[in-house]
Write an enzyme that holds these catalytic residues in place. Structure first.
Site, PDB file in Angstrom:
ATOM      1  N   GLN A 286       0.869  -1.181   0.000  1.00 11.19           N
ATOM      2  CA  GLN A 286       0.000   0.000   0.000  1.00 11.19           C
ATOM      3  C   GLN A 286       0.904   1.229   0.000  1.00 11.19           C
ATOM      4  OE1 GLN A 286      -2.515   2.793  -0.071  1.00 11.19           O
ATOM      5  NE2 GLN A 286      -3.540   0.801   0.178  1.00 11.19           N
ATOM      6  N   TYR A 287       0.756   2.075  -1.013  1.00 11.35           N
ATOM      7  CA  TYR A 287       1.592   3.275  -1.087  1.00 11.35           C
ATOM      8  C   TYR A 287       1.266   4.270   0.016  1.00 11.35           C
ATOM      9  CZ  TYR A 287       3.403   2.011  -5.724  1.00 11.35           C
ATOM     10  OH  TYR A 287       4.031   1.398  -6.777  1.00 11.35           O
ATOM     11  N   ASP A 288       0.008   4.633   0.146  1.00 17.68           N
ATOM     12  CA  ASP A 288      -0.367   5.639   1.136  1.00 17.68           C
ATOM     13  C   ASP A 288      -1.879   5.635   1.287  1.00 17.68           C
ATOM     14  OD1 ASP A 288      -0.908   7.963   2.639  1.00 17.68           O
ATOM     15  OD2 ASP A 288       0.910   8.924   1.891  1.00 17.68           O
TER      16      ASP A 288
END
Length: 488
Positions: A286-288
Site C-alpha cells: 500500500q503506497y499511502d
C-alpha cells in the site's frame, strides 16, 4: 465572506506539495463507485517468460554486487503495470523480501559524494538529486547505467499529460494543482539552469532540457521513498519496482531502515510483504492510505475505485477587510487554525469537526459580534460549536451552497455522463483517470451541498446562543416558554 472552493495548494519549499510518501513510479470505506484501478487479483507471471534484456542485465548486476542472490525470495519481472517484483517462492506475511545497503541508494548524500556535490550543496534536496539522475543518465560509463536503463520515460502522472488530455480535467482541482506543479518545476529548472548548469559546463557537458528535468521530477515523485529514519528523499533501486494494491489496507511492516549489523555503520533498506504471497504472484504494498485520488493521479498516474479516495479541498479565509479581522484571526490561531484554512471533504465521510465552527467565526458580525469581545475569548470556540444565530447559520449555508453550485458549473460533463463513459472497457487509461477524478469531485460537491441544504431546512428548529443563554439563566424553559418568577 467568500470561501473559495477552487484552490491550488502551494508547493513546499523542499518538494512540491502533496507529500510523496513512496514509491515506485507515481484519503479515505464504503462500496466502490468508480471502476478504475484494477489490481484486484494476484498476478501470476509465467516462470518461462524471459524478461527484457535490460532487466536481466540489471538483475545480474545486483547479483554481482552481492545485493541479491539465487536465494532471494523475489525477482523483477514484467507485470500489467510494467515492471514489478515477483515472488520466487511462497512468502509469508511480514517476511523480508529485500534488503538494499545504503551504498546502492540515490539520495542527497550520494549527490554530495559525487562530482557535482560541491555545486549542488545549496540546492533543494530534490533538485540536486534530479540533476544527479540527469547527469548519470547521459554518462555511458555511469555506475547507475543498468538501473537508469530500466526507468520509464514517463508515467500517466498528470504532469506528463498533453493539453488535450488536461482539457478532460476542466473544472477539477487536480487541473489547477497540476498546472501549478508544472509551473513550479519549470521555474526551478530555469533557476538551476542559470545558476548551476550553464556556469558549470565542464561537469554538465551535455545539454539539459526542461523535458529532462520533468523526467527526473517524475521519477522522484513516483519512485522515491520518504518517511524513513534520517532519509526524506531516497531512490532504492529494485525496491522501487514494488507496485501498489488497493486491497492492502495497511502500511505497517512494509519498509524500514535498519543497521546492517552490530559492528557495522552501514544501513539497510528493508522491504517486507504486508500480506502472504504465493510463488509466481506479484508482491504488492500500500503506497499511502491517506492520499486522495487526485494525489494518486498526480504522483503515480492511477486512481482507485474506493469512494473514500474521492476528496475536495474547501478553502476558507478570514478577509483582511473584515472589521473584526484581528479578533477572528486571534481566535482561529488559538484553536490551531489560521487566516486561510484548508478542509479536505471526503466522499461518504462526515465534515471535518472544525469546519462549521470556523465558518461561523468567519461569518460572525452584526448583532453577533459581541462574542468577539475579550470576555468571551476563552469560551468562544465552545459557543461556535453550536449555532450562534439564525442569521449566522443562514449565511454560512447560503455561501457554501452558492460556492458548490459555482464549482459544479465549471465541469463540462455531468456525473451521469461520466459514469456512462466509465462503462467503456476500452477507455484510454488517462481519460479513465480524468473521468474518475471529475466524477469523484462532483459527488463530493453534491454531498457538501446536500449537507448544507439539510441545515437550511432546519434553521427554524435550531437552538441559538441567545435561547441557550436564557435557559442557562433560568428565564426560558426547555420548551422555549418564558418563565415568570413570583415575588412574595
Amino acid at each position: 465572506m467568500a470561501p473559495s472552493l477552487f484552490t491550488l495548494s502551494s508547493p513546499s519549499s523542499t518538494f512540491p506539495s502533496s507529500s510523496t510518501t513512496l514509491r515506485p513510479f507515481s484519503s479515505f470505506s464504503t462500496k466502490p463507485t468508480l471502476s478504475i484501478h484494477f489490481v484486484k487479483k494476484p498476478i501470476s507471471v509465467s516462470a518461462t517468460a524471459d524478461p527484457p534484456q535490460q532487466l536481466q542485465t540489471f538483475w545480474q548486476w545486483l547479483q554481482d554486487q552481492g545485493v541479491v542472490s539465487a536465494k532471494s525470495p523475489v525477482r523483477p519481472g514484467m507485470v500489467p503495470e510494467g515492471l514489478g517484483l515477483i515472488a520466487k517462492k511462497n512468502i509469508s506475511r511480514n517476511e523480508v523480501v529485500l534488503e538494499i545497503p545504503n551504498r546502492f541508494w540515490i539520495n542527497p548524500d550520494a549527490v554530495a559524494a559525487s562530482e557535482i556535490g560541491t555545486v549542488c550543496s545549496g540546492l533543494k534536496p530534490w533538485v540536486s538529486v534530479a540533476l544527479f539522475l540527469i547527469r548519470e543518465r547521459f554518462r555511458q560509463d555511469s555506475k547507475w547505467r543498468v538501473y537508469l536503463d530500466i526507468l520509464p520515460e514517463l508515467t500517466d502522472s498528470t504532469v506528463f499529460w498533453s493539453e488535450e488530455e488536461l482539457a478532460e480535467l476542466q473544472g477539477t482541482q487536480l487541473l489547477s494543482t497540476t498546472l501549478g506543479v508544472k509551473e513550479y518545476v519549470q521555474n526551478e529548472f530555469l533557476k538551476v539552469e542559470e545558476e548551476i548548469i550553464l556556469p558549470n559546463k565542464q561537469i554538465f557537458p551535455s545539454p539539459i532540457t526542461l523535458d529532462d528535468f520533468f523526467w527526473a521530477f517524475g521519477i522522484l515523485r513516483s519512485r522515491a521513498f520518504s518517511r524513513l529514519r534520517g532519509q526524506n528523499l531516497v531512490l532504492i533501486p529494485l525496491a522501487d519496482l514494488i507496485n501498489h494494491s488497493p486491497n492492502i489496507t495497511t502500511e505497517d511492516y512494509a519498509w524500514e531502515i535498519k543497521g546492517a549489523g552490530l559492528f557495522s555503520r552501514d544501513l539497510l533498506f528493508s522491504l517486507r510483504s504486508p500480506v502472504s504471497v504465493k510463488a509466481g504472484e506479484q508482491v504488492l504494498i500500500q503506497y499511502d492510505l491517506d492520499k486522495s485520488n487526485a494525489e494518486l493521479a498526480l504522483d503515480y498516474g492511477f486512481i482507485e475505485s474506493k469512494s473514500e479516495r474521492n476528496a475536495y479541498t474547501l478553502t476558507l479565509e478570514i478577509s483582511e477587510s473584515d472589521p473584526f479581522f484581528g479578533d477572528k484571526l486571534d481566535i482561529a490561531e488559538t484553536n490551531g487554525l489560521g487566516e486561510t484554512t484548508y478542509f479536505d471533504i471526503v466522499l461518504g465521510r462526515p465534515l471535518p469537526p472544525a469546519l462549521i465552527p470556523y465558518l461561523r467565526l468567519v461569518a460572525l458580525g452584526g448583532t453577533d459580534a459581541f462574542l468577539l469581545e475579550s470576555i468571551f475569548r476563552n469560551t468562544i470556540w465552545g459557543h461556535l460549536d453550536l449555532p450562534v444565530s439564525r442569521a449566522n447559520e443562514e449565511l454560512i449555508c447560503r455561501v457554501v451552497r452558492d460556492a458548490c453550485k459555482s464549482a459544479l458549473s465549471g465541469y463540462h460533463t455531468t456525473i451521469e455522463e461520466d459514469e456512462k463513459l466509465m462503462e467503456d472497457e476500452n477507455l484510454d487509461s488517462r481519460l479513465k483517470i480524468a473521468v474518475g477524478i471529475r466524477a469523484g469531485e462532483k459527488k463530493v460537491l453534491q454531498q457538501i451541498d446536500e449537507i448544507f441544504k439539510a441545515r437550511e431546512s432546519e434553521l427554524d428548529e435550531l437552538e441559538y446562543y441567545q435561547e441557550r443563554r436564557l435557559k442557562d439563566l433560568g428565564l426560558v424553559g426547555e420548551q422555549g416558554e418564558i418563565i415568570f418568577w413570583e415575588t412574595n
